[in-house]
Design a protein around this motif. Structure first.
Motif, PDB file in Angstrom:
ATOM      1  N   GLY A 144      10.258   9.898   7.614  1.00  0.00           N
ATOM      2  CA  GLY A 144      10.363  10.387   8.980  1.00  0.00           C
ATOM      3  C   GLY A 144       9.925   9.340   9.972  1.00  0.00           C
ATOM      4  N   LEU A 145       8.834   8.687   9.653  1.00  0.00           N
ATOM      5  CA  LEU A 145       8.306   7.654  10.551  1.00  0.00           C
ATOM      6  C   LEU A 145       9.331   6.533  10.724  1.00  0.00           C
ATOM      7  CD1 LEU A 145       5.472   7.887  11.703  1.00  0.00           C
ATOM      8  CD2 LEU A 145       4.817   5.991  10.211  1.00  0.00           C
ATOM      9  N   VAL A 146       9.934   6.121   9.616  1.00  0.00           N
ATOM     10  CA  VAL A 146      10.938   5.063   9.681  1.00  0.00           C
ATOM     11  C   VAL A 146      12.091   5.478  10.577  1.00  0.00           C
ATOM     12  CG1 VAL A 146      12.704   3.827   8.343  1.00  0.00           C
ATOM     13  CG2 VAL A 146      10.361   4.005   7.483  1.00  0.00           C
ATOM     14  N   VAL A 147      12.542   6.698  10.401  1.00  0.00           N
ATOM     15  CA  VAL A 147      13.658   7.185  11.214  1.00  0.00           C
ATOM     16  C   VAL A 147      13.278   7.147  12.685  1.00  0.00           C
ATOM     17  CG1 VAL A 147      15.004   9.228  11.791  1.00  0.00           C
ATOM     18  CG2 VAL A 147      14.703   8.578   9.408  1.00  0.00           C
ATOM     19  N   ILE A 148      12.053   7.641  13.011  1.00  0.00           N
ATOM     20  CA  ILE A 148      11.641   7.702  14.412  1.00  0.00           C
ATOM     21  C   ILE A 148      11.544   6.296  14.995  1.00  0.00           C
ATOM     22  CG2 ILE A 148       9.716   8.262  15.935  1.00  0.00           C
ATOM     23  CD1 ILE A 148       9.256  10.703  14.125  1.00  0.00           C
ATOM     24  N   ILE A 149      10.925   5.378  14.216  1.00  0.00           N
ATOM     25  CA  ILE A 149      10.765   4.020  14.745  1.00  0.00           C
ATOM     26  C   ILE A 149      12.128   3.361  14.927  1.00  0.00           C
ATOM     27  CG2 ILE A 149       9.919   1.710  14.164  1.00  0.00           C
ATOM     28  CD1 ILE A 149       7.510   3.123  12.888  1.00  0.00           C
ATOM     29  N   THR A 150      13.006   3.581  13.944  1.00  0.00           N
ATOM     30  CA  THR A 150      14.344   3.009  14.060  1.00  0.00           C
ATOM     31  C   THR A 150      15.035   3.501  15.318  1.00  0.00           C
ATOM     32  OG1 THR A 150      14.395   3.271  11.670  1.00  0.00           O
ATOM     33  CG2 THR A 150      16.410   2.488  12.735  1.00  0.00           C
ATOM     34  N   LEU A 151      14.929   4.787  15.502  1.00  0.00           N
ATOM     35  CA  LEU A 151      15.530   5.369  16.702  1.00  0.00           C
ATOM     36  C   LEU A 151      14.935   4.743  17.956  1.00  0.00           C
ATOM     37  CD1 LEU A 151      15.884   9.176  15.884  1.00  0.00           C
ATOM     38  CD2 LEU A 151      17.703   7.498  16.240  1.00  0.00           C
ATOM     39  N   GLY A 152      13.567   4.620  17.941  1.00  0.00           N
ATOM     40  CA  GLY A 152      12.898   4.053  19.114  1.00  0.00           C
ATOM     41  C   GLY A 152      13.346   2.631  19.386  1.00  0.00           C
ATOM     42  N   VAL A 153      13.517   1.855  18.314  1.00  0.00           N
ATOM     43  CA  VAL A 153      13.911   0.461  18.500  1.00  0.00           C
ATOM     44  C   VAL A 153      15.348   0.371  18.975  1.00  0.00           C
ATOM     45  CG1 VAL A 153      14.365  -1.701  17.283  1.00  0.00           C
ATOM     46  CG2 VAL A 153      12.248  -0.430  16.859  1.00  0.00           C
ATOM     47  N   MET A 154      16.212   1.180  18.361  1.00  0.00           N
ATOM     48  CA  MET A 154      17.635   1.061  18.669  1.00  0.00           C
ATOM     49  C   MET A 154      17.994   1.600  20.049  1.00  0.00           C
ATOM     50  SD  MET A 154      19.351   1.793  14.975  1.00  0.00           S
ATOM     51  CE  MET A 154      20.920   2.148  15.690  1.00  0.00           C
ATOM     52  N   LEU A 155      17.318   2.647  20.470  1.00  0.00           N
ATOM     53  CA  LEU A 155      17.722   3.239  21.758  1.00  0.00           C
ATOM     54  C   LEU A 155      17.075   2.508  22.933  1.00  0.00           C
ATOM     55  CD1 LEU A 155      17.632   7.000  20.746  1.00  0.00           C
ATOM     56  CD2 LEU A 155      19.587   5.464  20.864  1.00  0.00           C
ATOM     57  N   GLY A 159       0.829  -1.213   0.000  1.00  0.00           N
ATOM     58  CA  GLY A 159       0.000   0.000   0.000  1.00  0.00           C
ATOM     59  C   GLY A 159       0.859   1.257   0.000  1.00  0.00           C
ATOM     60  N   LEU A 160       1.925   1.233   0.824  1.00  0.00           N
ATOM     61  CA  LEU A 160       2.774   2.427   0.913  1.00  0.00           C
ATOM     62  C   LEU A 160       3.433   2.722  -0.420  1.00  0.00           C
ATOM     63  CD1 LEU A 160       3.903   4.581   2.782  1.00  0.00           C
ATOM     64  CD2 LEU A 160       5.812   3.066   3.267  1.00  0.00           C
ATOM     65  N   VAL A 161       3.950   1.655  -1.041  1.00  0.00           N
ATOM     66  CA  VAL A 161       4.570   1.837  -2.359  1.00  0.00           C
ATOM     67  C   VAL A 161       3.556   2.407  -3.333  1.00  0.00           C
ATOM     68  CG1 VAL A 161       5.552   0.619  -4.332  1.00  0.00           C
ATOM     69  CG2 VAL A 161       6.343   0.109  -2.036  1.00  0.00           C
ATOM     70  N   TYR A 221       5.446  14.440  -0.363  1.00  0.00           N
ATOM     71  CA  TYR A 221       5.066  14.653   1.036  1.00  0.00           C
ATOM     72  C   TYR A 221       4.873  13.310   1.740  1.00  0.00           C
ATOM     73  CZ  TYR A 221       4.024  19.395  -0.448  1.00  0.00           C
ATOM     74  OH  TYR A 221       4.117  20.631  -0.962  1.00  0.00           O
ATOM     75  N   ALA A 222       4.160  12.423   1.059  1.00  0.00           N
ATOM     76  CA  ALA A 222       3.914  11.110   1.667  1.00  0.00           C
ATOM     77  C   ALA A 222       5.222  10.384   1.928  1.00  0.00           C
ATOM     78  CB  ALA A 222       3.027  10.275   0.743  1.00  0.00           C
ATOM     79  N   LEU A 223       6.157  10.507   0.969  1.00  0.00           N
ATOM     80  CA  LEU A 223       7.448   9.854   1.131  1.00  0.00           C
ATOM     81  C   LEU A 223       8.196  10.430   2.333  1.00  0.00           C
ATOM     82  CD1 LEU A 223       9.529   7.861   0.002  1.00  0.00           C
ATOM     83  CD2 LEU A 223      10.511   9.753  -1.292  1.00  0.00           C
ATOM     84  N   SER A 224       8.170  11.786   2.454  1.00  0.00           N
ATOM     85  CA  SER A 224       8.919  12.359   3.570  1.00  0.00           C
ATOM     86  C   SER A 224       8.281  11.969   4.892  1.00  0.00           C
ATOM     87  CB  SER A 224       9.016  13.867   3.415  1.00  0.00           C
ATOM     88  OG  SER A 224       7.739  14.415   3.187  1.00  0.00           O
ATOM     89  N   MET A 225       6.938  11.867   4.921  1.00  0.00           N
ATOM     90  CA  MET A 225       6.291  11.414   6.150  1.00  0.00           C
ATOM     91  C   MET A 225       6.719   9.990   6.488  1.00  0.00           C
ATOM     92  SD  MET A 225       2.527  13.001   5.739  1.00  0.00           S
ATOM     93  CE  MET A 225       1.713  11.935   6.887  1.00  0.00           C
ATOM     94  N   ALA A 226       6.688   9.119   5.468  1.00  0.00           N
ATOM     95  CA  ALA A 226       7.058   7.720   5.708  1.00  0.00           C
ATOM     96  C   ALA A 226       8.501   7.621   6.148  1.00  0.00           C
ATOM     97  CB  ALA A 226       6.826   6.912   4.425  1.00  0.00           C
TER      98      ALA A 226
END
Lengths: 102, 616
Positions: free
Chosen positions: B605-616, A20-22, B598-603
């Protein structure tokens, strides 16, 4: 009855969500973007359902029902907007409609 | 009735408020009634108060209205002080002011900003009355700055033209130089004498300061600075000719009859200080002499009808300063009064000429207009006769007194007298040059001149004609004010002296006649002479004073300002601005308008935040 392991359900939900995201990111036709959004919503719904089945808890299913209503409402509004957009601009290509530049 | 003296500035102030608060929404008839009527009421009450004051036989009268501010012992108030001097000033301001307001109702009738014009005019009259009636220097200073403000507003009245705004700013800034000196003078007087009430202050000065003491000299010099700025005397005279870009009634009221004579009033009001500082008083005389000669030379060369009158105003105020310097205080005030009559007359008549000729200012494009503009013609004949001090006109009596007083000065008296007589000779030349060029000679046909003189414009001219002719017989009640001034007992001067004083303007008129009427001498031929030509250019530019000030003050200031623009602190702020601007431009580039982006930058950003949350 052999229950489906939760990992399978979650992997499927993940695949659906990524598809979906893609779709959202690559499609230029706004109708397809909306459909891809629906796929993502349902992927998250699937994750809820799988989780509620794993723990035998009803909250996840309640959540899914809510997502369902939300998606219906969203589609109603979204399709309405798309029709208006098409009437006004004679196109459903979102890249053509990129007027709000910084 | 005397108790109601506070009504005098109140009427015009109310008129100003009414006109300002309605913001030009009133119909013209009502604006005219409010604008001219308020000053008319003020004149009526002034006349009643004057009659009662003169009948009472008292020397002065004080009416305390309210305390403005109270700081310990220092309590300046809205207190009005009426004596012979302020009586004369108040009658001139309201009387001539009313006539000019009446004239303006006709003159300005086509102007879209009719209401604004009368609002400013009324404010001016209120401030000017405050200036002459105040019993303390603080109230006087309030009026002083008030008239300066109105002068600025009215010079720049037609503000659509940037040149007018420039002239207004020039007037404001140049007079500010004098005002600053005056303010420092007030501080000095207050710290030394402990009061700013004029009469108390003068009394204290007489007791505490010896004749010619440094403090008295400093105070008198500083006050003289203010007077010189307001009255357009050397070296601060450069603003007045440029002030002529305002509407002509303004030139008549503010820049001829009343405001510019405020300096004369100030010196006359504080004459005790100047008597304590004889060197400064002598300086006053020489400032007046230098100014009247300089302005006389310049007036002979000007082409613009209003600039000729402006330079003649500077020159006549020079005579008043000459009289002040000679200690002939009442002669100065007397000349102030007659000058108000005939100069207001000349300016209003010039306004009629300008209006009739569709805003033509150049006198050499007029010519032969005496048949078409009879009212203006007779106004100019009478006004110029009084200006040139022909016998039996009002200007004759006042100028006579001034020159005799100058002659009686010990020491440089003869020099002052000769200068004054030469000035009178020039006055004859330039005033009748104007008359001959505009009203005689060949008619320049390309102007379809029809006299624009409605009743409201003709009546003030006729009243002023009578005053300019007969004003010399008015007895100014000044003996009580200047009682300890230099005794002006009737000295018997030889007939030769009188003969010179009468002959000088007549000779001037004769020369003017030979040049501009009979053409015995040809001006154009004279101009081919190189010396004469360069002299003409020098005088035409007002002795190069504008260029001089540009060179001494304006250019160095601009140079410093340019240097100052690139200093460290400005550099820091400029850097701050450029950083912010760069960041803004970079962020704005991300605003592409593409939804996928915009959708890509949101996604992402979300990936970065989740990655950070998981790693820290």
């Amino acid at each position: 009855m052999q229950s489906i392991p939760i990992e399978h359900g979650l992997i499927l939900a993940g695949i659906l969500f990524a598809l979906g995201l893609v779709g959202v990111l690559t499609r230029r036709n706004i109708v397809f973007v909306l459909m891809s959004l629906e796929v993502m919503l349902n992927a998250s719904g699937l994750a809820f359902v799988v989780a509620s089945a794993r723990w035998g808890h009803a909250d996840g299913q309640v959540m899914f029902l809510m997502i369902l209503t939300l998606a219906a409402a969203e589609v109603a509004v979204g399709l309405g907007l798309i029709i208006q957009m098409y009437r006004k601009f004679k196109t459903v290509d979102i890249d053509v409609l990129s007027e709000m530049k910084g | 009735m005397q108790d109601l003296i506070w009504l005098l500035p109140t009427f015009p102030l109310l008129g100003f408020l009414a006109l300002v608060l309605t913001g030009g929404s009133l119909p013209r008839k009502i604006v005219a009634v409010i604008g001219a009527g308020s000053v008319g009421l003020s004149f009526l009450s002034a006349a009643l108060i004057a009659a009662q004051f003169l009948a009472s036989g008292e020397d002065y009268f004080v009416k305390e209205v309210w305390v403005w501010m109270a700081i310990g012992e220092f309590t300046p108030g809205f207190n009005f002080y009426l004596d012979g001097l302020s009586l004369v000033m108040m009658l001139i301001i309201t009387g001539v002011g009313f006539l000019i307001h009446l004239y303006s109702t006709g003159f300005m009738v086509d102007d879209p900003a009719y209401s604004r014009f009368f609002a400013y005019m009324n404010l001016f009259v209120a401030a000017m009355l405050m200036l002459v009636l105040g019993d303390n220097l603080v109230l006087l200073y309030l009026g002083w700055e008030g008239v300066g403000l109105c002068s600025y507003l009215l010079i720049g009245f037609w503000y659509e033209n940037p040149d007018n705004g420039y002239a207004a700013r020039k007037a404001f800034v140049v007079t500010r130089v004098g005002d600053t000196a005056m303010a420092i003078g007030l501080f000095l007087l207050f710290t030394q004498l402990g009061t700013l009430n004029i009469q108390d202050m003068l009394g204290a000065a007489q007791q505490q300061w010896a004749m010619g003491s440094p403090l008295a000299i400093a105070a008198a010099l500083l006050l003289l600075g203010g007077a010189v700025g307001k009255s357009a005397q050397l070296p601060l005279q450069t603003w007045l000719p440029d002030a002529m870009v305002g509407p002509t009634p303004i030139s008549a009221l503010i820049h001829a009859a009343t405001m510019v004579t405020a300096g004369v009033y100030l010196v006359a009001r504080t004459h005790v200080l100047f008597e304590l500082a004889p060197t400064v008083q002598m300086l006053v005389a020489f400032v007046g002499l230098a100014t009247l000669l300089m302005a006389g030379f310049t007036a002979m060369t000007q082409r613009d009808i209003k600039r000729i009158l402006a330079y003649s105003t500077i020159s006549q105020i020079g005579y008043m300063f000459l009289a002040l310097g000679a200690g002939a205080w009442s002669a100065a005030v007397f000349h102030l009064m007659t000058h108000a009559f005939f100069k207001a007359l000349l300016f209003l008549a010039a306004g009629t000429v300008i209006l009739s000729l569709h805003h033509e200012h150049d006198i050499f494009k007029m010519g032969g207009k005496r048949k078409q503009l009879p009212v203006a013609f007779w106004s100019f004949i009478i006004g110029s006769a009084a200006l040139a001090a022909l016998p039996f006109t009002s200007g004759f009596y006042s100028k006579d007194e001034i020159l005799l007083a100058a002659l009686a000065v010990e020491g440089p008296g003869l020099l002052l007298w000769i200068g004054g007589v030469i000035g009178a000779f020039f006055t004859g030349i330039y005033s009748f040059r104007l008359v001959f060029v505009v009203f005689f000679g060949d008619s320049k046909a390309h102007h379809e001149a029809k006299e624009e003189a409605s009743l409201s414009m003709a009546v003030p001219l006729i009243v002023l004609m009578v005053l300019a002719l007969l004003g010399g017989w008015i007895q100014v009640p000044l003996d009580a004010v200047f009682s300890q001034g230099a005794g002006h007992e009737e000295e018997h001067v030889s007939l030769l002296v009188h003969g010179f004083m009468i002959a000088a303007p007549l000779m001037g008129i004769g020369i003017s006649y030979l040049f501009y009427m009979s053409k015995v001498f040809d001006v154009d031929k004279l101009m081919t002479n190189r010396v004469a030509n360069s002299l003409h250019r020098f005088w035409f530019s007002g002795w190069g004073m504008d260029a001089l000030y540009q060179w001494i003050f304006v250019n160095p200031f601009l140079y410093l300002a340019r240097i100052n623009r690139s200093d460290l602190i400005d550099g820091f702020y400029a850097l701050l601005v450029s950083i912010t601007r760069t960041a803004h431009l970079m962020l704005a580039r991300t605003q592409t308008g593409y939804l996928g982006w915009y959708a890509l930058s949101m996604a992402a950003g979300l990936v970065v935040i989740i990655t950070l949350g998981v790693m820290l």
